[in-house]
Motif scaffolding. Structure first.
Motif, PDB file in Angstrom:
ATOM      1  N   LEU A  63       0.847  -1.186   0.000  1.00 38.92           N
ATOM      2  CA  LEU A  63       0.000   0.000   0.000  1.00 38.92           C
ATOM      3  C   LEU A  63       0.885   1.240   0.000  1.00 38.92           C
ATOM      4  CD1 LEU A  63      -2.074  -2.186   1.049  1.00 38.92           C
ATOM      5  CD2 LEU A  63      -3.189  -0.301   2.256  1.00 38.92           C
ATOM      6  N   PHE A  64       0.386   2.312  -0.591  1.00 38.69           N
ATOM      7  CA  PHE A  64       1.157   3.544  -0.686  1.00 38.69           C
ATOM      8  C   PHE A  64       1.621   3.976   0.706  1.00 38.69           C
ATOM      9  CE2 PHE A  64       1.403   8.245  -0.827  1.00 38.69           C
ATOM     10  CZ  PHE A  64       2.390   8.365  -1.795  1.00 38.69           C
ATOM     11  N   GLY A  65       2.928   4.168   0.831  1.00 41.46           N
ATOM     12  CA  GLY A  65       3.497   4.649   2.083  1.00 41.46           C
ATOM     13  C   GLY A  65       3.699   3.595   3.145  1.00 41.46           C
ATOM     14  N   GLN A  66       3.417   2.306   2.834  1.00 41.01           N
ATOM     15  CA  GLN A  66       3.557   1.230   3.818  1.00 41.01           C
ATOM     16  C   GLN A  66       4.775   0.366   3.500  1.00 41.01           C
ATOM     17  OE1 GLN A  66       1.283   0.852   6.521  1.00 41.01           O
ATOM     18  NE2 GLN A  66       0.720   2.891   5.779  1.00 41.01           N
ATOM     19  N   ASP A  67       5.290  -0.316   4.528  1.00 42.19           N
ATOM     20  CA  ASP A  67       6.469  -1.158   4.351  1.00 42.19           C
ATOM     21  C   ASP A  67       6.117  -2.583   3.946  1.00 42.19           C
ATOM     22  OD1 ASP A  67       8.258   0.898   5.035  1.00 42.19           O
ATOM     23  OD2 ASP A  67       8.063   0.451   7.179  1.00 42.19           O
ATOM     24  N   GLU A  68       5.019  -3.131   4.492  1.00 43.44           N
ATOM     25  CA  GLU A  68       4.695  -4.531   4.236  1.00 43.44           C
ATOM     26  C   GLU A  68       3.244  -4.766   3.868  1.00 43.44           C
ATOM     27  OE1 GLU A  68       5.902  -6.645   7.753  1.00 43.44           O
ATOM     28  OE2 GLU A  68       8.020  -6.699   7.126  1.00 43.44           O
ATOM     29  N   ALA A  69       2.324  -3.915   4.298  1.00 48.86           N
ATOM     30  CA  ALA A  69       0.904  -4.139   4.038  1.00 48.86           C
ATOM     31  C   ALA A  69       0.649  -4.240   2.535  1.00 48.86           C
ATOM     32  CB  ALA A  69       0.071  -3.014   4.632  1.00 48.86           C
ATOM     33  N   GLY A  70      -0.011  -5.305   2.124  1.00 47.39           N
ATOM     34  CA  GLY A  70      -0.287  -5.561   0.716  1.00 47.39           C
ATOM     35  C   GLY A  70       0.538  -6.695   0.130  1.00 47.39           C
ATOM     36  N   LEU A  71       1.681  -7.007   0.727  1.00 41.74           N
ATOM     37  CA  LEU A  71       2.541  -8.059   0.195  1.00 41.74           C
ATOM     38  C   LEU A  71       1.930  -9.439   0.418  1.00 41.74           C
ATOM     39  CD1 LEU A  71       6.044  -6.858   1.460  1.00 41.74           C
ATOM     40  CD2 LEU A  71       5.139  -6.663  -0.867  1.00 41.74           C
ATOM     41  N   SER A  72       2.156 -10.342  -0.535  1.00 43.52           N
ATOM     42  CA  SER A  72       1.719 -11.728  -0.407  1.00 43.52           C
ATOM     43  C   SER A  72       2.825 -12.567   0.221  1.00 43.52           C
ATOM     44  CB  SER A  72       1.368 -12.325  -1.774  1.00 43.52           C
ATOM     45  OG  SER A  72       0.192 -11.760  -2.290  1.00 43.52           O
ATOM     46  N   ARG A  73       2.421 -13.455   1.124  1.00 42.43           N
ATOM     47  CA  ARG A  73       3.363 -14.358   1.781  1.00 42.43           C
ATOM     48  C   ARG A  73       3.179 -15.765   1.234  1.00 42.43           C
ATOM     49  NH1 ARG A  73       6.418 -13.414   6.235  1.00 42.43           N
ATOM     50  NH2 ARG A  73       5.151 -11.691   7.040  1.00 42.43           N
ATOM     51  N   LEU A  74       4.290 -16.431   0.942  1.00 40.84           N
ATOM     52  CA  LEU A  74       4.258 -17.810   0.477  1.00 40.84           C
ATOM     53  C   LEU A  74       4.055 -18.767   1.651  1.00 40.84           C
ATOM     54  CD1 LEU A  74       7.234 -17.597  -2.042  1.00 40.84           C
ATOM     55  CD2 LEU A  74       4.805 -17.753  -2.622  1.00 40.84           C
ATOM     56  N   PRO A  75       3.656 -20.012   1.379  1.00 43.63           N
ATOM     57  CA  PRO A  75       3.449 -20.962   2.470  1.00 43.63           C
ATOM     58  C   PRO A  75       4.686 -21.209   3.321  1.00 43.63           C
ATOM     59  CG  PRO A  75       2.393 -21.760   0.480  1.00 43.63           C
ATOM     60  CD  PRO A  75       3.186 -20.547   0.088  1.00 43.63           C
ATOM     61  N   ASP A  76       5.894 -21.011   2.765  1.00 43.67           N
ATOM     62  CA  ASP A  76       7.113 -21.233   3.560  1.00 43.67           C
ATOM     63  C   ASP A  76       7.476 -20.028   4.427  1.00 43.67           C
ATOM     64  OD1 ASP A  76       8.178 -19.379   1.797  1.00 43.67           O
ATOM     65  OD2 ASP A  76       9.544 -20.770   0.818  1.00 43.67           O
ATOM     66  N   GLY A  77       6.628 -18.981   4.411  1.00 44.88           N
ATOM     67  CA  GLY A  77       6.843 -17.831   5.280  1.00 44.88           C
ATOM     68  C   GLY A  77       7.513 -16.649   4.620  1.00 44.88           C
ATOM     69  N   ARG A  78       8.097 -16.852   3.449  1.00 44.36           N
ATOM     70  CA  ARG A  78       8.760 -15.733   2.760  1.00 44.36           C
ATOM     71  C   ARG A  78       7.742 -14.832   2.072  1.00 44.36           C
ATOM     72  NH1 ARG A  78      12.643 -18.179  -1.526  1.00 44.36           N
ATOM     73  NH2 ARG A  78      10.846 -19.575  -1.757  1.00 44.36           N
ATOM     74  N   TRP A  79       8.084 -13.546   1.955  1.00 45.31           N
ATOM     75  CA  TRP A  79       7.323 -12.687   1.062  1.00 45.31           C
ATOM     76  C   TRP A  79       7.583 -13.144  -0.367  1.00 45.31           C
ATOM     77  CZ3 TRP A  79       3.958 -10.337   3.780  1.00 45.31           C
ATOM     78  CH2 TRP A  79       4.260  -9.668   4.973  1.00 45.31           C
ATOM     79  N   LEU A  80       6.554 -13.174  -1.195  1.00 44.29           N
ATOM     80  CA  LEU A  80       6.755 -13.481  -2.613  1.00 44.29           C
ATOM     81  C   LEU A  80       7.755 -12.514  -3.224  1.00 44.29           C
ATOM     82  CD1 LEU A  80       6.044 -14.913  -5.287  1.00 44.29           C
ATOM     83  CD2 LEU A  80       4.117 -13.325  -5.508  1.00 44.29           C
ATOM     84  N   ARG A  81       7.693 -11.249  -2.853  1.00 44.55           N
ATOM     85  CA  ARG A  81       8.640 -10.244  -3.371  1.00 44.55           C
ATOM     86  C   ARG A  81      10.076 -10.691  -3.166  1.00 44.55           C
ATOM     87  NH1 ARG A  81       8.993  -5.094   0.284  1.00 44.55           N
ATOM     88  NH2 ARG A  81       9.875  -6.762   1.572  1.00 44.55           N
ATOM     89  N   ASP A  82      10.401 -11.181  -1.962  1.00 49.54           N
ATOM     90  CA  ASP A  82      11.768 -11.571  -1.653  1.00 49.54           C
ATOM     91  C   ASP A  82      12.155 -12.851  -2.378  1.00 49.54           C
ATOM     92  OD1 ASP A  82      11.786  -9.370  -0.010  1.00 49.54           O
ATOM     93  OD2 ASP A  82      11.443 -10.516   1.841  1.00 49.54           O
ATOM     94  N   ALA A  83      11.207 -13.777  -2.525  1.00 50.89           N
ATOM     95  CA  ALA A  83      11.497 -15.008  -3.247  1.00 50.89           C
ATOM     96  C   ALA A  83      11.814 -14.730  -4.716  1.00 50.89           C
ATOM     97  CB  ALA A  83      10.311 -15.968  -3.134  1.00 50.89           C
ATOM     98  N   VAL A  84      11.061 -13.817  -5.323  1.00 52.89           N
ATOM     99  CA  VAL A  84      11.308 -13.456  -6.723  1.00 52.89           C
ATOM    100  C   VAL A  84      12.675 -12.791  -6.867  1.00 52.89           C
ATOM    101  CG1 VAL A  84      10.563 -11.962  -8.615  1.00 52.89           C
ATOM    102  CG2 VAL A  84       8.872 -13.307  -7.346  1.00 52.89           C
ATOM    103  N   ARG A  85      13.014 -11.907  -5.954  1.00 54.84           N
ATOM    104  CA  ARG A  85      14.317 -11.245  -6.022  1.00 54.84           C
ATOM    105  C   ARG A  85      15.469 -12.234  -5.858  1.00 54.84           C
ATOM    106  NH1 ARG A  85      12.947  -5.965  -2.174  1.00 54.84           N
ATOM    107  NH2 ARG A  85      11.717  -4.807  -3.741  1.00 54.84           N
ATOM    108  N   ALA A  86      15.242 -13.281  -5.067  1.00 52.01           N
ATOM    109  CA  ALA A  86      16.302 -14.253  -4.821  1.00 52.01           C
ATOM    110  C   ALA A  86      16.523 -15.194  -6.004  1.00 52.01           C
ATOM    111  CB  ALA A  86      15.970 -15.066  -3.564  1.00 52.01           C
ATOM    112  N   ASP A  87      15.492 -15.422  -6.805  1.00 49.14           N
ATOM    113  CA  ASP A  87      15.593 -16.371  -7.923  1.00 49.14           C
ATOM    114  C   ASP A  87      14.733 -15.884  -9.089  1.00 49.14           C
ATOM    115  OD1 ASP A  87      16.202 -18.578  -9.413  1.00 49.14           O
ATOM    116  OD2 ASP A  87      15.222 -20.046  -8.106  1.00 49.14           O
ATOM    117  N   PRO A  88      15.074 -14.727  -9.660  1.00 49.22           N
ATOM    118  CA  PRO A  88      14.168 -14.117 -10.643  1.00 49.22           C
ATOM    119  C   PRO A  88      13.968 -14.933 -11.909  1.00 49.22           C
ATOM    120  CG  PRO A  88      16.258 -12.935 -10.561  1.00 49.22           C
ATOM    121  CD  PRO A  88      16.254 -13.897  -9.401  1.00 49.22           C
TER     122      PRO A  88
END
Length: 334
Positions: A46-71
């Motif tokens: 969400l605009f101005g937020q750090d985490e609200a809106g992000l999707s979390r994978l079943p293993d606990g990682r943010w999808l954003r971080d998983a994509v960055r790790a293995d694009p």
């Protein structure tokens, strides 16, 4: 994890407007009315937020971080070459329990100059349900509007004038509305959509009274004069923005025209037996029926993220789903 389709739970960050019943009904839990938007496979906050809106994978990682790790595994070589480790896509379920305010979104160029972001917010609405006697969307000015007139409407919060200046169009399931950046719009009460958009939360909310708690939030912190420069004041021919496919039932029905390819792609899948999906990062929203994607069970209301490395995924069963994909990389076929 990045080699197989992944089922995602509801992800409903707080919003300022009412809705959510249609989302809960689609997911099969009518009591779980948690809000009017469900952000699916989201790497966007969400605009101005750090985490609200992000999707979390079943293993606990943010999808954003998983994509960055293995694009490359998530997105494929061609996408990464064009867009980097960025899905370049946000998908939402949006259930308008009331009419949304008149607003618009910045273009890529405006966002780069004023918001330090490569993405603006062009979007599209795939209508998957409606309720009420006359479900409407309001999009684009009916006539050219001078800049001082718009500034006056916003200053005085003349909601009637703003809404009345827009094209009002009845919609039904099977309709898709392409909404270029800058074009003012408002989704009407009772319209339920799968929304594809560029991955930002930038909105210039022209009609803020009665919607936003903070009157200064409407201009994204840019000041009114700067924010209003993003508004497309030209008249729009609405049929240029609509694709109507409700009567079509091919295995894959394209829901958007080629002009949407630089922003996102969408098709409706009609599976009766088996269908092989070409390798691509994708988000699936199952509207009807049940089946299996590779070994992942699907049913009405399932929301799934499919990594490119899943390869030619086998979709079997008897179901209807909307498949959302990122922009078409330059110099690549669809």
């Amino acid at each position: 994890m990045s080699n197989h389709p992944v089922a995602l739970p509801a992800n409903q960050p707080d919003q300022f407007y009412r809705g959510g019943a249609a989302i809960a009904a689609l997911r099969g839990d009518p009591a779980a009315r948690q809000g009017p938007e469900d952000w699916v496979a989201s790497t966007t906050t969400l605009f101005g937020q750090d985490e609200a809106g992000l999707s979390r994978l079943p293993d606990g990682r943010w999808l954003r971080d998983a994509v960055r790790a293995d694009p490359v595994a998530w997105l494929g070589d061609a996408h990464v070459a064009a867009f980097g480790p960025d899905t370049a896509l946000l998908v939402k379920l949006l259930d308008a329990g009331q009419r949304l305010p008149v607003h618009c979104h910045p273009s890529d160029a405006f966002a780069a100059e004023h918001l330090a972001c490569r993405h603006g917010k062009t979007e599209a609405w795939v209508v998957v349900g409606t309720s009420g006697p006359d479900p409407l969307v309001h999009i684009g000015f009916r006539e050219d509007v001078p800049a001082p007139v718009i500034a006056d409407w916003v200053s005085t919060q003349d909601s009637a004038a703003m809404l009345g200046a827009l094209n009002a169009v009845s919609v039904k399931p099977g309709d898709t509305v392409f909404v270029p950046a800058g074009v003012p719009h408002a989704i009407g009460e009772g319209v339920f959509v799968v929304e594809l958009q560029q991955p930002t939360d930038f909105s210039v909310t022209l009609e803020w009274r009665g919607f936003l708690a903070d009157p200064d939030a409407w201009h994204l912190g840019l000041g009114g004069a700067t924010a209003l420069a993003c508004v497309d004041r030209r008249a729009k021919h609405v049929e240029d923005l609509f694709t109507r496919t409700g009567s079509r039932a091919a295995p894959s029905v394209n829901l958007l025209r080629a002009k949407a390819d630089p922003f996102f792609r969408a098709d409706r899948l009609h599976v009766s037996g088996a269908l092989t999906l070409e390798p691509s990062f994708a988000v699936l929203v199952v509207l009807e029926g049940e089946g299996v994607l590779d070994s992942l069970p699907l049913r009405r209301g399932s929301t799934v993220v499919v990594p490119h490395a899943a390869g030619g995924s086998a979709l079997t069963g008897d179901l209807v789903a909307v498949r959302c994909r990122p922009p078409l990389p330059p110099n690549h076929g669809s």
